[in-house]
Design an enzyme around this catalytic site. Structure first.
Site, PDB file in Angstrom:
ATOM      1  N   HIS A  22     -12.010  28.960  26.522  1.00 31.15           N
ATOM      2  CA  HIS A  22     -12.858  27.925  27.335  1.00 31.15           C
ATOM      3  C   HIS A  22     -12.457  27.361  28.777  1.00 31.15           C
ATOM      4  CE1 HIS A  22     -16.005  26.169  24.349  1.00 31.15           C
ATOM      5  NE2 HIS A  22     -14.609  27.369  23.841  1.00 31.15           N
ATOM      6  N   ASP A 120     -16.799  20.510  30.813  1.00 25.26           N
ATOM      7  CA  ASP A 120     -17.049  21.895  29.539  1.00 25.26           C
ATOM      8  C   ASP A 120     -18.331  21.423  28.459  1.00 25.26           C
ATOM      9  OD1 ASP A 120     -14.983  24.090  28.032  1.00 25.26           O
ATOM     10  OD2 ASP A 120     -17.343  22.840  26.433  1.00 25.26           O
ATOM     11  N   VAL A 336      -1.089  39.316  25.339  1.00 24.95           N
ATOM     12  CA  VAL A 336      -0.708  40.142  26.672  1.00 24.95           C
ATOM     13  C   VAL A 336      -1.797  40.515  27.138  1.00 24.95           C
ATOM     14  CG1 VAL A 336      -0.428  42.736  24.985  1.00 24.95           C
ATOM     15  CG2 VAL A 336      -2.937  41.906  25.434  1.00 24.95           C
ATOM     16  N   TRP A 356     -16.958  35.501  24.845  1.00 28.52           N
ATOM     17  CA  TRP A 356     -17.925  35.406  26.618  1.00 28.52           C
ATOM     18  C   TRP A 356     -16.823  36.369  27.422  1.00 28.52           C
ATOM     19  CZ3 TRP A 356     -21.857  38.547  27.880  1.00 28.52           C
ATOM     20  CH2 TRP A 356     -21.769  37.649  28.990  1.00 28.52           C
ATOM     21  N   ASN A 357     -15.406  36.018  27.792  1.00 28.88           N
ATOM     22  CA  ASN A 357     -14.422  36.292  28.903  1.00 28.88           C
ATOM     23  C   ASN A 357     -14.011  37.402  28.259  1.00 28.88           C
ATOM     24  OD1 ASN A 357     -14.242  33.406  29.790  1.00 28.88           O
ATOM     25  ND2 ASN A 357     -13.665  32.496  27.900  1.00 28.88           N
ATOM     26  N   SER A 358     -13.723  38.166  27.096  1.00 25.60           N
ATOM     27  CA  SER A 358     -13.539  39.120  26.699  1.00 25.60           C
ATOM     28  C   SER A 358     -14.103  40.235  27.606  1.00 25.60           C
ATOM     29  CB  SER A 358     -13.531  39.868  25.356  1.00 25.60           C
ATOM     30  OG  SER A 358     -12.790  38.948  25.007  1.00 25.60           O
ATOM     31  N   GLY A 376     -18.981  31.253  15.745  1.00 24.83           N
ATOM     32  CA  GLY A 376     -19.426  30.986  17.170  1.00 24.83           C
ATOM     33  C   GLY A 376     -21.201  32.053  17.718  1.00 24.83           C
ATOM     34  N   GLN A 378     -20.966  34.932  19.219  1.00 25.09           N
ATOM     35  CA  GLN A 378     -20.349  36.351  19.461  1.00 25.09           C
ATOM     36  C   GLN A 378     -21.669  36.877  19.262  1.00 25.09           C
ATOM     37  OE1 GLN A 378     -16.527  35.988  17.311  1.00 25.09           O
ATOM     38  NE2 GLN A 378     -16.111  35.005  18.824  1.00 25.09           N
TER      39      GLN A 378
HETATM   40  O1  LIG Z   1      -3.423  38.498  23.859  1.00 27.71           O
HETATM   41  C1  LIG Z   1      -4.244  38.001  24.592  1.00 27.71           C
HETATM   42  C2  LIG Z   1      -5.625  37.702  23.706  1.00 27.71           C
HETATM   43  C3  LIG Z   1      -6.585  37.140  24.861  1.00 27.71           C
HETATM   44  N1  LIG Z   1      -6.256  37.231  25.775  1.00 27.71           N
HETATM   45  C4  LIG Z   1      -7.563  36.557  26.886  1.00 27.71           C
HETATM   46  O2  LIG Z   1      -8.151  35.589  26.785  1.00 27.71           O
HETATM   47  C5  LIG Z   1      -9.507  34.969  26.515  1.00 27.71           C
HETATM   48  C6  LIG Z   1      -9.991  35.083  25.100  1.00 27.71           C
HETATM   49  O3  LIG Z   1     -11.758  34.492  25.354  1.00 27.71           O
HETATM   50  P1  LIG Z   1     -12.619  35.178  24.746  1.00 27.71           P
HETATM   51  O4  LIG Z   1     -13.120  36.930  25.104  1.00 27.71           O
HETATM   52  O5  LIG Z   1     -14.048  34.811  25.410  1.00 27.71           O
HETATM   53  O6  LIG Z   1     -12.023  34.770  23.155  1.00 27.71           O
HETATM   54  P2  LIG Z   1     -12.007  33.248  22.401  1.00 27.71           P
HETATM   55  O7  LIG Z   1     -10.324  33.106  23.213  1.00 27.71           O
HETATM   56  O8  LIG Z   1     -12.401  33.277  21.029  1.00 27.71           O
HETATM   57  O9  LIG Z   1     -13.850  32.624  23.644  1.00 27.71           O
HETATM   58  C7  LIG Z   1     -13.907  31.541  22.522  1.00 27.71           C
HETATM   59  O10 LIG Z   1     -15.046  30.838  23.641  1.00 27.71           O
HETATM   60  C8  LIG Z   1     -15.319  31.997  23.934  1.00 27.71           C
HETATM   61  C9  LIG Z   1     -16.260  31.058  25.214  1.00 27.71           C
HETATM   62  O11 LIG Z   1     -16.952  29.958  24.813  1.00 27.71           O
HETATM   63  C10 LIG Z   1     -16.577  32.033  23.352  1.00 27.71           C
HETATM   64  O12 LIG Z   1     -17.510  33.421  23.740  1.00 27.71           O
HETATM   65  C11 LIG Z   1     -15.673  32.756  22.061  1.00 27.71           C
HETATM   66  O13 LIG Z   1     -16.667  32.684  20.963  1.00 27.71           O
HETATM   67  C12 LIG Z   1     -14.815  31.428  21.357  1.00 27.71           C
HETATM   68  O14 LIG Z   1     -14.410  32.497  20.332  1.00 27.71           O
HETATM   69  C13 LIG Z   1      -9.779  36.067  27.532  1.00 27.71           C
HETATM   70  O15 LIG Z   1      -9.885  36.188  28.703  1.00 27.71           O
HETATM   71  C14 LIG Z   1      -8.942  37.260  27.530  1.00 27.71           C
HETATM   72  O16 LIG Z   1      -8.174  38.272  28.628  1.00 27.71           O
HETATM   73  C15 LIG Z   1      -5.308  37.544  27.204  1.00 27.71           C
HETATM   74  O17 LIG Z   1      -5.639  37.659  28.159  1.00 27.71           O
HETATM   75  N2  LIG Z   1      -4.064  38.274  25.841  1.00 27.71           N
END
Ligand SMILES: O=c1ccn([C@@H]2O[C@H](COP(=O)(O)OP(=O)(O)O[C@H]3O[C@H](CO)[C@@H](O)[C@H](O)[C@H]3O)[C@@H](O)[C@H]2O)c(=O)[nH]1
Length: 459
Positions: A22, A120, A336, A356-358, A376, A378
């Site tokens: 978030h 949010d 990372v 969703w960010n990934s 969630g 996903q």
């Molecule tokens: O070692 C790491 C791990 C994560 N990330 C970053 O962390 C973010 C992770 O976001 P996301 O991929 O959305 O996963 P979550 O952290 O699990 O995010 C939560 O929030 C998202 C947005 O609401 C939802 O889609 C997910 O299901 C929910 O678990 C991304 O930008 C990644 O690039 C890094 O840069 N390095």
């Protein structure tokens, strides 16, 4: 009457809920507005849950010293609110919501006065009465896909009668009950479900809903939402994505190992910022990688909250497995720069929990995905990934914590992913579309421009 008096530029406050999933999209939007000479205030609930959040916020504030940071100090935790949900990130949403009355004094004193408030979705129903009372235009930044937004908007009308197959008005793809965030199905009276419904209902009162997606990715869903087919009276749904990683997010990586790998040969495995697979499941995944011919970079997460994730790789995976994995790839514990990894020419596939960010970052770099949803939103995101052709999704694999997925199946599926040329081509196409959307004259850039004009009028 407008709340703020005329100042040189609009002053916008942004309030994410909790967790990196978030915080990241809020910070990327904040950076984009600050670059456009907006006054920006970012408000975060304190104490923050993870170290990753504090580090990320510090990096952002050093790169953008003009941004005002406000700490929202939470009222003490009330254990009577939810005994069933022990997720520290959910408890933080809950604590921020419960402390909502503290918001008014914090933002009323803003100087220059605020022109708009962006919060949010998880905070929407708790914050709206307060920010509306201050006559502030209110926006939601929805951090997931439009598919999930359609479910959030429509869910209040089906909460007591969830059928096996859900038909959201205006959408041709049916949603299976098994794709819903599990707490919604398990107990419709839980605080998670109750808040989900309250937030969903409250959206109609907002001025707009900003989305980290783009027109050509989810055209039917966005159209249905904006034509009032999903829910009548929904405010404009404004796709401004993908929200692109900022310069300050880049870490000078020590992964020189990567540079020695052939193009597209490495599988990147990462389950986001807050998902820890069970040790049993991690070992199955490891076994799958041992059997596989592909090299890998695996970000190993053993605990939800990073501060508690202290066990060594060997303790988590076992000595024998670590030995067998050693020559085939890298297993890393810790944060990372995911954007940096996905941009590396050696990466050919991404095994992801489909946060969703990934997904948006994989699109940005044109990397195909093996969707392995853990919880969630996903599965809702996985359905978008499959539909647009960015990746594959074995929808018979259970949620995290459910039935174990065997190493052999994992290995075979990764092999399938890495050999699928059609997915590779489509990922490259989506990358071009994503870049077009945010380029000058692109759909998201135009929407952002319109939003900025709208915010200027709010002054
Ligand atoms: O070692 C790491 C791990 C994560 N990330 C970053 O962390 C973010 C992770 O976001 P996301 O991929 O959305 O996963 P979550 O952290 O699990 O995010 C939560 O929030 C998202 C947005 O609401 C939802 O889609 C997910 O299901 C929910 O678990 C991304 O930008 C990644 O690039 C890094 O840069 N390095």
């Amino acid at each position: 009457m407008s709340y703020s008096s005329k100042t040189q530029s609009p002053h916008v406050a942004l309030f994410p809920s909790s967790g990196m999933g978030h915080l990241i999209p809020f910070v990327r939007l904040a950076a984009s507005l600050a670059n456009q000479k907006f006054q920006v205030t970012i408000i975060t609930g304190h104490p923050l849950v993870s170290l990753a959040e504090s580090d990320f916020l510090s990096l952002f504030l050093s790169a953008f010293p003009q941004v005002i940071s406000k700490e929202f100090h939470l009222l003490p935790f009330d254990p009577s609110t939810d005994k069933s949900n022990k997720d520290p990130f959910f408890l933080q949403f809950e604590a921020i919501r419960r402390s909502a009355t503290l918001l008014s004094p914090l933002i009323s004193s803003s100087s220059p006065p605020l022109s708009a408030f962006i919060s949010d979705i998880f905070l929407a129903s708790a914050f709206f009465p307060i920010t509306a009372d201050l006559h502030l235009p209110n926006y939601i930044l929805f951090p997931s896909c439009a598919n999930m937004l359609s479910l959030t908007a429509y869910f209040p009308s089906l909460v007591d009668n969830i059928s096996e197959e859900i038909n959201i008005p205006g959408l041709s793809t049916k949603i299976s009950k098994s794709w819903l965030p599990p707490p919604l199905v398990l107990d419709s009276t839980s605080p998670f479900a109750t808040q989900f419904v309250e937030n969903g209902k409250k959206m109609v009162e907002y001025n707009g809903i900003l989305m980290n997606t783009f027109d050509s990715l989810e055209p039917e869903t966005l159209e249905a939402l904006n034509e009032g087919k999903v829910v009548n009276g929904l405010p404009p749904v404004i796709p401004i994505g993908p929200l692109v990683p900022c310069e300050f997010e880049k870490q000078v990586s020590s992964l020189s190992w990567f540079d020695d790998q052939p193009d597209g040969s490495v599988v990147f495995i990462c389950f986001g910022s807050r998902t820890a697979l069970s040790r049993e499941q991690l070992r199955e995944l490891g076994a799958g990688l041992v059997k596989n011919e592909f090299r890998f970079l695996w970000i190993l997460k053993d605990k939800k909250v990073d501060k508690e994730d202290v066990a060594e790789v060997e303790e988590v995976l076992g000595k024998g497995l670590v030995e067998n994995l050693k020559d085939k790839g890298l297993v890393i514990k810790g944060w990372v720069d995911q954007g940096g990894v996905l941009s590396h020419r050696a990466v050919g596939g991404f095994v992801s929990h489909v946060g969703w960010n990934s997904v948006t970052e994989a699109m940005w770099h044109g990397v195909r995905i093996l969707a392995w949803p853990q919880g969630g939103d996903q599965k809702m995101c996985s359905s978008v990934v499959k539909r647009c052709g960015l990746g594959m999704w074995v929808d018979t694999w259970d949620w995290g914590g459910g039935e174990l997925v065997k190493g052999e199946d994992i290995g075979e599926t990764i092999k399938e992913l890495m050999g699928d040329e059609k997915l590779k081509l489509q990922a490259t196409h989506i990358k071009e579309e994503a870049r077009k959307a945010v380029a000058s004259g692109g759909s998201s850039e135009t929407n952002l421009l319109r939003l900025r004009k709208e915010l200027e009028r709010c002054m």
